[in-house]
Scaffold this motif. Structure first.
Motif, PDB file in Angstrom:
ATOM      1  N   THR A  69      57.014   8.360   4.939  1.00  0.00           N
ATOM      2  CA  THR A  69      57.112   9.441   5.998  1.00  0.00           C
ATOM      3  C   THR A  69      56.336   8.801   7.522  1.00  0.00           C
ATOM      4  O   THR A  69      57.033   8.839   8.415  1.00  0.00           O
ATOM      5  CB  THR A  69      56.586  10.528   5.553  1.00  0.00           C
ATOM      6  OG1 THR A  69      57.342  11.147   4.268  1.00  0.00           O
ATOM      7  CG2 THR A  69      56.717  11.610   6.721  1.00  0.00           C
ATOM      8  N   LEU A  78      58.183   5.676   9.080  1.00  0.00           N
ATOM      9  CA  LEU A  78      59.398   6.393   9.825  1.00  0.00           C
ATOM     10  C   LEU A  78      58.886   7.200  11.026  1.00  0.00           C
ATOM     11  O   LEU A  78      59.492   6.958  12.067  1.00  0.00           O
ATOM     12  CB  LEU A  78      60.202   7.442   9.226  1.00  0.00           C
ATOM     13  CG  LEU A  78      60.851   6.596   8.045  1.00  0.00           C
ATOM     14  CD1 LEU A  78      61.635   7.721   6.958  1.00  0.00           C
ATOM     15  CD2 LEU A  78      62.086   5.653   8.747  1.00  0.00           C
ATOM     16  N   LEU A  79      57.773   7.955  11.014  1.00  0.00           N
ATOM     17  CA  LEU A  79      57.199   8.494  12.351  1.00  0.00           C
ATOM     18  C   LEU A  79      56.772   7.547  13.210  1.00  0.00           C
ATOM     19  O   LEU A  79      56.883   7.813  14.225  1.00  0.00           O
ATOM     20  CB  LEU A  79      56.340   9.576  11.764  1.00  0.00           C
ATOM     21  CG  LEU A  79      57.087  10.869  10.950  1.00  0.00           C
ATOM     22  CD1 LEU A  79      55.769  11.525  10.698  1.00  0.00           C
ATOM     23  CD2 LEU A  79      57.893  11.621  11.939  1.00  0.00           C
ATOM     24  N   LEU A  81      61.426  16.116  14.887  1.00  0.00           N
ATOM     25  CA  LEU A  81      61.298  14.872  13.738  1.00  0.00           C
ATOM     26  C   LEU A  81      60.003  14.866  12.764  1.00  0.00           C
ATOM     27  O   LEU A  81      60.324  14.482  11.790  1.00  0.00           O
ATOM     28  CB  LEU A  81      61.323  13.510  14.519  1.00  0.00           C
ATOM     29  CG  LEU A  81      62.549  13.155  15.253  1.00  0.00           C
ATOM     30  CD1 LEU A  81      62.358  11.734  15.649  1.00  0.00           C
ATOM     31  CD2 LEU A  81      63.604  13.256  14.447  1.00  0.00           C
ATOM     32  N   VAL A  91      61.929  14.463   9.387  1.00  0.00           N
ATOM     33  CA  VAL A  91      61.484  13.286   8.725  1.00  0.00           C
ATOM     34  C   VAL A  91      61.076  13.566   7.121  1.00  0.00           C
ATOM     35  O   VAL A  91      61.384  13.129   6.280  1.00  0.00           O
ATOM     36  CB  VAL A  91      60.746  12.259   9.371  1.00  0.00           C
ATOM     37  CG1 VAL A  91      60.466  11.267   8.603  1.00  0.00           C
ATOM     38  CG2 VAL A  91      61.708  11.687  10.504  1.00  0.00           C
TER      39      VAL A  91
END
Length: 413
Positions: A231, A234-235, A392, A396
């Motif tokens: 996580t 991706l962020l 997001l 996400v």
């Protein structure tokens, strides 16, 4: 569309901070009252007794071989409340005689239901409600994180709406105080995401340390907390994409700084995980051994035709003592159950293993219609902010955990 006067009336609450805090306090109190009112009424669930027993044993013996299938932090919170309340400790030596799962369930039942011996005062009708009150702190953490995170992103009115949704959501009220690891993971992983956002808004050493601490909390309550790593990666990538053409720094410099920050957060997070195991590799104190060694447990799991890539990496982590033994043992335990999986029953059909649509169906069944409708509306609203990274931070994490559950062959929960 509301007129300018109507819109001003709707948003006027942002100019009344005293009212905001009073409403927030009332909603938080309502959430806590509903959870605590249920602590004495709800019957004990399957794992609560064993988790509560394990949490007490961690404080009493530092024996992390007891119930290692989950990291200790959440269970230790439940055990701490019992110690403060002076609940009689489980009888038996420290470390425990056997770490076999069956023995653990039997020992916890003896502690909770026995009417004789030194644990007479440890009655289930007293122990479980107390332990649940301790676990309610995670639900409170989730509510407060949602309020302050949403307030930081979207303002006072949105923060109050989010807190109200949490305070009266039946699923959260029902699970909020159970002595299980689910609410603890929800709260700590959301806190980790929120702290990661705050760090990117204010890049200071204290905010970096906070992000690392919160990441560690997510890792320390449940093995699926490792998904916080994917996580955050991706962020971090999303932050780079949104910041690619802004500022005076070169792109290479931005990538290096982002990579260094993420590595520090993960390194600090695993340090927090080690702290929950007292910075000790051995699962058990005083040289005591597990009922089955880690190598034998991995061999038994492989014999079940387990094809997990993670299982192949565990010997490396164990050989170099990169992660605590009890944590690795618990990971093997999870993998031994989840791959190749168990039979699943869904909508009248019996499947030999998990199916991808299971968790989607569970979400649709367990979630109220109002909450589903609001979720769909929020997705439509986010389309108007195509160049805004804020949505997001909600999408996400949800997608990472949902996709992980869909590819799993274990359909429970």
């Amino acid at each position: 569309m509301p007129s300018e006067l109507e819109f001003a009336a709707l948003t006027r609450i942002t100019t009344l901070p005293t009212v905001i805090w009073l409403l927030a306090a009332a909603l938080t109190g309502a959430f806590l009252w509903q959870m605590l009112a249920a602590t004495n009424r709800e019957v004990i669930t399957n794992d609560e007794g064993f988790h509560t027993y394990a949490g007490y044993r961690y404080w009493q013996c530092a024996d992390f071989g007891v119930n290692p299938e989950h990291p200790p932090l959440a269970k230790m919170v439940a055990g701490l409340v019992l110690q403060i309340a002076k609940i009689p400790a489980p009888s038996g030596p420290c470390p425990v005689v056997s770490t076999a799962k069956g023995s653990g369930y039997a020992d916890s039942a003896e502690w909770l239901y026995s009417s004789t011996g030194p644990s007479t005062g440890a009655k289930i009708d007293r122990v479980i409600p107390l332990a649940r009150r301790g676990m309610a702190t995670f639900a409170l953490l989730l509510a407060l994180t949602a309020f302050f995170f949403t307030r930081r992103m979207f303002g006072d009115l949105s923060a109050l709406v989010s807190l109200a949704l949490i305070a009266f959501e039946p699923t959260l009220v029902a699970h909020g105080s159970l002595v299980t690891t689910d609410m603890a993971l929800s709260a700590t992983s959301f806190l980790a995401v929120a702290s990661f956002f705050l760090f990117h808004r204010r890049r200071t050493p204290p905010m970096l340390l906070l992000a690392g601490l919160c990441c560690g909390l997510a890792l320390s309550v449940k093995h699926s907390g490792v998904l916080i790593i994917a996580t955050l990666l991706l962020l971090a990538f999303a932050e780079l994409v949104f910041d690619w053409n802004r500022g005076e720094q070169s792109r290479t410099s931005k990538v290096l700084k982002e990579a260094a920050a993420v590595l520090f957060i993960l390194f600090f997070g695993f340090g927090v995980l080690w702290a929950t195991y007292h910075f000790r590799y051995a699962a058990r104190p005083d040289g005591a051994q597990m009922a089955m060694s880690l190598s034998d447990f991995m061999a038994d799991t492989r014999a079940k035709e387990n094809h997990s890539v993670i299982l192949k990496t565990i010997p490396f982590f164990a050989h170099h003592h990169i992660l605590p033994e009890a944590y690795l043992y618990g990971f093997v335990d999870v993998l031994s159950i989840s791959d190749p999986g168990q039979s699943a029953f869904l909508f009248g059909h019996l499947y030999p293993h998990g199916v991808p649509q299971y968790f989607l169906c569970v979400i649709l069944i367990k979630t109220t219609l109002g909450m589903i409708g609001l979720a769909l509306l929020s997705l439509l609203a986010s389309r108007k902010h195509s160049f805004d990274i804020r949505p997001l931070y909600f999408l996400v994490p949800s997608l990472v955990w949902l996709l992980a559950g869909m590819v799993s062959t274990l359909n429970i929960g």
